[in-house]
Scaffold this active site. Structure first.
Site, PDB file in Angstrom:
ATOM      1  N   GLY A  10       0.367  -1.538   4.450  1.00  0.00           N
ATOM      2  CA  GLY A  10      -0.684  -1.333   3.448  1.00  0.00           C
ATOM      3  C   GLY A  10      -1.963  -2.043   3.847  1.00  0.00           C
ATOM      4  N   ASP A  31       7.765  -0.701   5.060  1.00  0.00           N
ATOM      5  CA  ASP A  31       6.897   0.169   4.258  1.00  0.00           C
ATOM      6  C   ASP A  31       7.553   1.541   4.180  1.00  0.00           C
ATOM      7  OD1 ASP A  31       3.522  -0.387   3.835  1.00  0.00           O
ATOM      8  OD2 ASP A  31       4.390   1.523   3.203  1.00  0.00           O
ATOM      9  N   THR A  35       1.785   4.711  -0.056  1.00  0.00           N
ATOM     10  CA  THR A  35       0.325   4.505  -0.005  1.00  0.00           C
ATOM     11  C   THR A  35      -0.089   3.744   1.255  1.00  0.00           C
ATOM     12  OG1 THR A  35       0.554   2.542  -1.418  1.00  0.00           O
ATOM     13  CG2 THR A  35      -0.040   4.607  -2.514  1.00  0.00           C
ATOM     14  N   GLY A  36       0.832   3.125   1.952  1.00  0.00           N
ATOM     15  CA  GLY A  36       0.523   2.496   3.242  1.00  0.00           C
ATOM     16  C   GLY A  36       0.354   3.574   4.300  1.00  0.00           C
ATOM     17  N   ASP A  56      12.201   2.089   1.751  1.00  0.00           N
ATOM     18  CA  ASP A  56      11.781   1.871   0.369  1.00  0.00           C
ATOM     19  C   ASP A  56      12.379   0.537  -0.071  1.00  0.00           C
ATOM     20  OD1 ASP A  56      11.577   1.813  -2.404  1.00  0.00           O
ATOM     21  OD2 ASP A  56      11.961   3.957  -2.630  1.00  0.00           O
ATOM     22  N   VAL A  57      11.554  -0.380  -0.493  1.00  0.00           N
ATOM     23  CA  VAL A  57      12.009  -1.743  -0.807  1.00  0.00           C
ATOM     24  C   VAL A  57      12.856  -1.790  -2.086  1.00  0.00           C
ATOM     25  CG1 VAL A  57       9.930  -2.445  -2.068  1.00  0.00           C
ATOM     26  CG2 VAL A  57      11.195  -4.151  -0.817  1.00  0.00           C
ATOM     27  N   TYR A 145       1.461  -0.285 -13.835  1.00  0.00           N
ATOM     28  CA  TYR A 145       1.185  -1.320 -12.829  1.00  0.00           C
ATOM     29  C   TYR A 145       1.186  -2.701 -13.493  1.00  0.00           C
ATOM     30  CZ  TYR A 145      -1.313  -3.613  -8.933  1.00  0.00           C
ATOM     31  OH  TYR A 145      -1.694  -4.422  -7.888  1.00  0.00           O
ATOM     32  N   TYR A 159      14.125 -16.376 -10.833  1.00  0.00           N
ATOM     33  CA  TYR A 159      14.848 -16.720  -9.595  1.00  0.00           C
ATOM     34  C   TYR A 159      14.577 -18.168  -9.192  1.00  0.00           C
ATOM     35  CZ  TYR A 159      17.406 -12.601  -8.168  1.00  0.00           C
ATOM     36  OH  TYR A 159      18.346 -11.605  -8.081  1.00  0.00           O
ATOM     37  N   THR A 175     -10.071  -6.789  -3.936  1.00  0.00           N
ATOM     38  CA  THR A 175     -10.223  -7.148  -2.528  1.00  0.00           C
ATOM     39  C   THR A 175     -10.627  -5.895  -1.757  1.00  0.00           C
ATOM     40  OG1 THR A 175      -8.555  -8.871  -2.795  1.00  0.00           O
ATOM     41  CG2 THR A 175      -8.969  -8.136  -0.546  1.00  0.00           C
TER      42      THR A 175
END
Ligand code: UDP
Length: 315
Positions: A10, A31, A35-36, A56-57, A145, A159, A175
């Protein structure tokens, strides 16, 4: 260090890959290219300390060997892209953060979450400090989001508290810089792309809403310092130089010599009216503040987009 960067292809993720590789670390980037972009890491293909995993994470993460740090940067992040991928955005913020935390726990690695100024929603407190709880519409289009990232912060601290995982949370404000996707609708690439094509710049509403723009190299330095620090609670990272979107558009037209002016178009639902980070915590704890002026950063960014547009016209 051996570092996993989710969302490594990304915009910010790929700059983090460059930063840690230049420092001598080993980087594994993950990734799924929602979108990356492969273009963002193409220059690293043959780097001896770089590995790329297309995954996919939100699915089970298997990494061979040890890890010192997991930086969780995977997520659609522009309003246009998270509204185009609402379910994926919720999943990566919730299930993806859970998987990345589980991996950090299993490896005894430090974990850093890329959170966002969107956790403050349309803020009623200005500038935004880390102790402000925010003003988020959970069921509006941006809720996918905002709530995913709020959940991500909650599970990160769970955690930390329940499993003693060594965690960090960066609240990243707007950014910009090279590798921003030209078509993701963010104001910086959108307006620069329009200006370079000689089109009028689309300003949402009357352009009186404000943002402040941080150049990507400053942000990456802040992330590296936060990772190295002992601060578990969230830290704002962004540039406190606030301006209206109308003034920003006028600046882009001036810097590019675009004569097509500005058109005013309807404002998106729940678009925050004012946004500006209070970065006194980052200054105090990390000794960090942005160094790159808006003019300098925009000059580099405009040059990058000009090359990119020229290349795509040639193809
Ligand atoms: N915006 C605009 N014209 C555009 C794209 C965005 O006026 O072509 C405005 C948008 O409504 C918001 C600001 O610029 O007020 C920043 O939008 P961006 O999509 O970059 O991200 P946000 O800060 O809202 O997450």
């Amino acid at each position: 260090m051996r570092i996993l960067i989710t969302g490594g292809a990304g915009f910010i993720g790929s700059h983090l890959c460059d930063y840690f590789l230049a420092r001598g670390d080993e980087v594994i980037a993950m990734d799924n290219f929602i979108t990356g972009s492969p273009d963002n890491i193409a220059h690293l293909k043959d780097h001896p300390r770089f590995t790329f995993i297309r995954q996919d994470v939100t699915e089970y993460l298997r990494i061979e060997g040890y890890l010192d740090a997991v930086l969780h940067f995977a997520s659609p992040a522009s309003p246009v892209s998270y509204m185009a991928y609402p379910i994926q955005t919720l999943k990566v913020g919730a299930l993806g953060t859970h998987k990345a935390l589980g991996l950090a726990r299993a490896k005894g690695a430090r974990f850093l979450l890329a959170s966002t100024s969107e956790v403050y929603g349309d803020p009623l407190v200005h500038p935004q400090r880390e102790d402000y709880w925010g003003n988020v519409n959970p069921i509006g289009p941006r809720g996918v989001y905002d709530e995913a990232k709020r959940f991500a912060e909650a599970i990160t601290l769970a955690y930390h508290r329940a499993h003693n995982v060594d965690t960090r949370i960066a609240r990243i404000f707007n950014t910009y810089g090279p590798r921003n996707a030209l078509d993701d609708g963010r104001v910086v690439p959108n307006l620069i792309g329009q200006a370079l094509r000689g089109e009028p710049l689309t300003v949402h509403g009357d352009g009186s809403q404000t943002r402040s723009f941080c150049y990507v190299s400053d942000l990456v330095e802040g992330i590296a310092r936060l990772l190295a620090s002992n601060e578990v609670m969230p830290v704002n990272l962004g540039n406190p130089n606030e301006m209206t979107i109308r003034a920003f558009a006028e600046k882009i037209n001036a810097l590019t010599g675009n004569k097509a002016g500005i058109v005013y178009v309807p404002r998106p639902v729940d678009d925050p009216s004012r946004r500006c980070p209070d970065i006194s915590k980052a200054k105090r704890i990390l000794g960090w503040e942005p160094k790159v002026s808006l003019d300098e950063g925009l000059e580099k960014t405009i040059a990058y987009f000009a090359r990119k547009i020229k290349r795509s016209v040639r193809q």
